[in-house]
Motif scaffolding. Structure first.
Motif, mmCIF file in Angstrom:
data_model
loop_
_atom_site.group_PDB
_atom_site.id
_atom_site.type_symbol
_atom_site.label_atom_id
_atom_site.label_comp_id
_atom_site.label_asym_id
_atom_site.label_seq_id
_atom_site.Cartn_x
_atom_site.Cartn_y
_atom_site.Cartn_z
ATOM 1 N N PRO A 15 0.837 -1.202 0.000
ATOM 2 C CA PRO A 15 0.000 0.000 0.000
ATOM 3 C C PRO A 15 0.871 1.250 0.000
ATOM 4 O O PRO A 15 1.926 1.290 0.640
ATOM 5 N N THR A 16 0.436 2.252 -0.730
ATOM 6 C CA THR A 16 1.190 3.502 -0.752
ATOM 7 C C THR A 16 0.628 4.409 0.325
ATOM 8 O O THR A 16 -0.581 4.485 0.536
ATOM 9 N N VAL A 17 1.504 5.067 1.030
ATOM 10 C CA VAL A 17 1.122 5.972 2.103
ATOM 11 C C VAL A 17 1.619 7.354 1.736
ATOM 12 O O VAL A 17 2.798 7.546 1.436
ATOM 13 N N ASP A 18 0.705 8.323 1.744
ATOM 14 C CA ASP A 18 1.065 9.698 1.455
ATOM 15 C C ASP A 18 1.828 10.254 2.656
ATOM 16 O O ASP A 18 1.304 10.307 3.764
ATOM 17 N N MET A 19 3.080 10.623 2.461
ATOM 18 C CA MET A 19 3.927 11.071 3.556
ATOM 19 C C MET A 19 4.118 12.589 3.511
ATOM 20 O O MET A 19 4.113 13.188 2.448
ATOM 21 N N VAL A 20 4.291 13.179 4.690
ATOM 22 C CA VAL A 20 4.568 14.608 4.838
ATOM 23 C C VAL A 20 5.924 14.726 5.510
ATOM 24 O O VAL A 20 6.203 14.032 6.483
ATOM 25 N N GLU A 21 6.760 15.616 5.007
ATOM 26 C CA GLU A 21 8.062 15.811 5.624
ATOM 27 C C GLU A 21 7.943 16.767 6.788
ATOM 28 O O GLU A 21 7.278 17.792 6.711
ATOM 29 N N GLY A 22 8.588 16.422 7.889
ATOM 30 C CA GLY A 22 8.606 17.274 9.072
ATOM 31 C C GLY A 22 9.851 18.137 9.057
ATOM 32 O O GLY A 22 10.447 18.406 8.004
ATOM 33 N N GLU A 23 10.270 18.534 10.237
ATOM 34 C CA GLU A 23 11.426 19.398 10.362
ATOM 35 C C GLU A 23 12.714 18.643 10.040
ATOM 36 O O GLU A 23 12.747 17.414 10.028
ATOM 37 N N VAL A 24 13.776 19.383 9.786
ATOM 38 C CA VAL A 24 15.071 18.768 9.524
ATOM 39 C C VAL A 24 15.565 18.161 10.823
ATOM 40 O O VAL A 24 15.622 18.819 11.850
ATOM 41 N N ARG A 39 0.364 11.260 6.206
ATOM 42 C CA ARG A 39 -0.421 12.486 6.117
ATOM 43 C C ARG A 39 -1.543 12.546 7.155
ATOM 44 O O ARG A 39 -1.889 13.611 7.634
ATOM 45 N N HIS A 40 -2.121 11.402 7.560
ATOM 46 C CA HIS A 40 -3.227 11.418 8.506
ATOM 47 C C HIS A 40 -2.782 11.675 9.941
ATOM 48 O O HIS A 40 -3.596 11.896 10.813
ATOM 49 N N ILE A 41 -1.475 11.633 10.221
ATOM 50 C CA ILE A 41 -0.962 11.901 11.560
ATOM 51 C C ILE A 41 -0.441 13.334 11.589
ATOM 52 O O ILE A 41 0.413 13.688 10.785
#
Length: 124
Positions: A15-24, A39-41
């Motif tokens: 399954p593909t999960v849409d990811m969001v990048e956080g801080e460095v 993305r949902h978290i």
């Protein structure tokens, strides 16, 4: 992907999960690497400082601000110390009340005296 388990063949699609990048998070061999979140978290906020992810969105400028800030819109502000202390005190008082009820049901007068002293100290 074709897999086999105990002689049974089956097809598994990752399954593909849409990811969001956080801080460095740091650097490794000269390259920056970021925390990644599904993305949902919601991306956690840093305590005692600025929210670096909001700072990054502001610096992006040309990107669509609404799309960039969408994951952060569902994050509620963290409770204040006073609110946490009130909830904590209410929880302790309810536990103390329940312990008194159990001590009364068992007829344990020694425990009841100790709980009454604790009740007075807490001033619930």
């Amino acid at each position: 992907m074709q897999l086999t388990y105990r002689g049974a063949n089956y097809e598994y699609d990752i399954p593909t999960v849409d990811m969001v990048e956080g801080e460095v998070a740091g650097k490794y061999r000269g390259q920056s690497w970021n925390y990644r979140y599904p993305r949902h978290i919601p991306v956690p906020k840093k305590y005692g400082g600025t929210n670096h992810s909001a700072k990054r969105d502001f610096q992006a400028g040309s990107r669509d601000a609404a799309a960039a800030s969408a994951p952060y819109s569902a994050v509620e502000p963290s409770p204040t110390v006073k609110e946490v202390a009130q909830v904590h005190r209410a929880n302790i008082c309810s536990i103390l009340d329940r312990r008194q009820q159990v001590a009364k049901a068992k007829g344990d007068s020694r425990l009841l005296r100790l709980l009454e002293i604790e009740w007075k100290q807490m001033a619930c």
